[in-house]
Write an enzyme that holds these catalytic residues in place. Structure first.
Site, PDB file in Angstrom:
ATOM      1  N   ASP A 329       0.855  -1.188   0.000  1.00 54.03           N
ATOM      2  CA  ASP A 329       0.000   0.000   0.000  1.00 54.03           C
ATOM      3  C   ASP A 329       0.888   1.234   0.000  1.00 54.03           C
ATOM      4  OD1 ASP A 329      -1.922   2.009   0.496  1.00 54.03           O
ATOM      5  OD2 ASP A 329      -3.173   0.617   1.624  1.00 54.03           O
ATOM      6  N   ARG A 331      -0.368   4.492  -0.223  1.00 60.79           N
ATOM      7  CA  ARG A 331      -1.247   5.667  -0.136  1.00 60.79           C
ATOM      8  C   ARG A 331      -0.811   6.695   0.900  1.00 60.79           C
ATOM      9  NH1 ARG A 331      -6.981   2.655   0.006  1.00 60.79           N
ATOM     10  NH2 ARG A 331      -5.695   1.136   1.116  1.00 60.79           N
TER      11      ARG A 331
END
Length: 418
Positions: A329, A331
């Site tokens: 991830d 983000r």
């Protein structure tokens, strides 16, 4: 075809000795727009630039293509007459906090009002925030009305089932010292890494330490508000919020391998319901496709998951992403709350999110969260069960800390006691 005169700005902008009197200083966190100074990233007058990069985010290259094909004048200045916000956004304390807003420019809103004096002198100041009114026409909302979960009231939901909203668009504007502080790294190191990882696209990152503002060529954020935007900063008015990261396949085309669209629509429905009972709802939509890894990576991961021995499984869900992308991830949610702070939000009564990363970033930024709301099991597509089980196993969210709608009766009045 018209030939446009081009200005050799690129070489000038990349040299540390090219500092001009036309380049206005920026005092990030100042309490008035003129004291703070405008962010000038337009290239019509290179000597006036005081930021790295240029406007339009990820659309910058399309503009360049239009200019290269002689379809667009590089000297064009936008006519901003009558473009002011349809709903006035009053400044709040966070606008003056250099640590609270580091990834957007609050004074990028209504620049033709805030910086009229400078624009009249010829400065090409461009907006990075825009506010308008619109209506959402969503099939699932029509279904919610048919089933009696929502009712048209003529104010929030029209007789035809459209949701009336205030819509706000944000282009990213990064204050590099604040970004570095939020990341916990030295500003110089941040600049070097960004310069290297963009293939040297922005030499000013390492040659112009005096330039503290960077407009990265990344996706924007759009906010949809149901109810009175002024109520967002009132802690005694019920606020329902969904912070949502883009998933084009699900959000737009209804792909059933994830829960993105069902959760997004569930948040919209609940936000509308909150606004109808006197509260306010907000949906923040961030362009971070595929956990900020992109759709190509996401589709490759889909293939790898489906083709592995034994089929798709929760145990290998994140592992397959790491094999392709190198990280599960990307983000980095620490910048996400800036959008909420722009509106002066201090308390969220109902947060539609199962992500501990999002929750921790919001709470860590000083915003109180009363209830976290999980997506109901019946809204999870069959092919997305693996995703939910994988997130549970990986500690993506903490079961038991998330409350369902039955637990929200205590906050469903028109006003909330402090």
């Amino acid at each position: 075809m018209t030939e446009f005169k081009r200005t050799p700005h690129i070489i000038l902008a990349s040299h540390p000795t090219q500092v001009y009197k036309e380049s206005l200083p920026i005092h990030w966190g100042a309490k008035t727009p003129l004291e703070r100074g405008p962010v000038i990233a337009s290239i019509t007058n290179p000597k006036a630039r005081n930021a790295i990069g240029t406007h339009s985010g990820s659309y910058t290259i399309y503009r360049a293509l239009s200019i290269a094909s002689k379809q667009f004048s590089p000297d064009h200045k936008p006519d901003l007459h009558n473009t002011e916000s349809t709903t006035k956004m009053e400044p709040c304390d966070s606008w003056y906090d250099p640590d609270r807003l580091v990834s957007i420019d609050p004074w990028g809103l209504d620049v033709n009002v805030h910086f009229k004096e400078l624009m009249d002198k010829g400065y090409d100041i461009r907006p990075t925030i825009a506010v308008t009114q619109a209506r959402l026409n969503i099939p699932e909302i029509q279904t919610a009305i048919q089933k009696g979960r929502l009712k048209p009231d003529g104010k929030i939901i029209s007789d035809t089932g459209d949701i009336k909203i205030t819509k706000v668009a944000f282009e990213p504007v990064w204050y590099l010292p604040g970004i570095a502080k939020r990341l916990g790294v030295e500003e110089g190191e941040l600049r070097k890494v960004m310069f290297r990882e963009t293939g040297g696209t922005f030499p000013e990152l390492v040659t112009r330490p005096d330039l503290k503002i960077f407009l990265p060529p990344i996706g924007s954020t759009t906010v949809y508000i149901m109810g009175d935007p002024k109520d967002l900063r009132k802690t005694n008015v019920e606020l329902t919020c969904r912070v949502h990261d883009e998933c084009n396949g699900s959000d737009v085309f209804g792909s059933d391998i994830c829960t993105c669209r069902p959760y997004l629509i569930y948040g919209i429905e609940d936000a509308a319901r909150t606004a109808q009972r006197g509260g306010v709802g907000i949906i923040a939509y961030y362009r971070k496709e595929g956990r900020a890894l992109g759709e190509v990576t996401k589709f490759l991961v889909y293939n790898a998951r489906k083709r592995q021995e034994g089929g798709d499984s929760a145990a290998t869900y994140f592992h397959r992403t790491e094999c392709v992308a190198g990280v599960e991830d990307a983000r980095f949610q620490e910048l996400m709350p800036d959008i909420l702070h722009f509106f002066g939000i201090k308390k969220i009564h109902n947060l539609h999110s199962m992500s501990n990363m999002k929750y921790n970033a919001i709470v860590g930024s000083g915003i109180e969260v009363v209830n976290r709301i999980e997506i109901p099991p019946e809204l999870i597509p069959a092919d997305a069960q693996v995703e939910i089980e994988a997130k549970k196993a990986a500690g993506y969210f903490t079961p038991g800390s998330i409350k369902q709608d039955d637990d929200l009766k205590k906050v469903q009045g028109r006003k909330i006691d402090e």
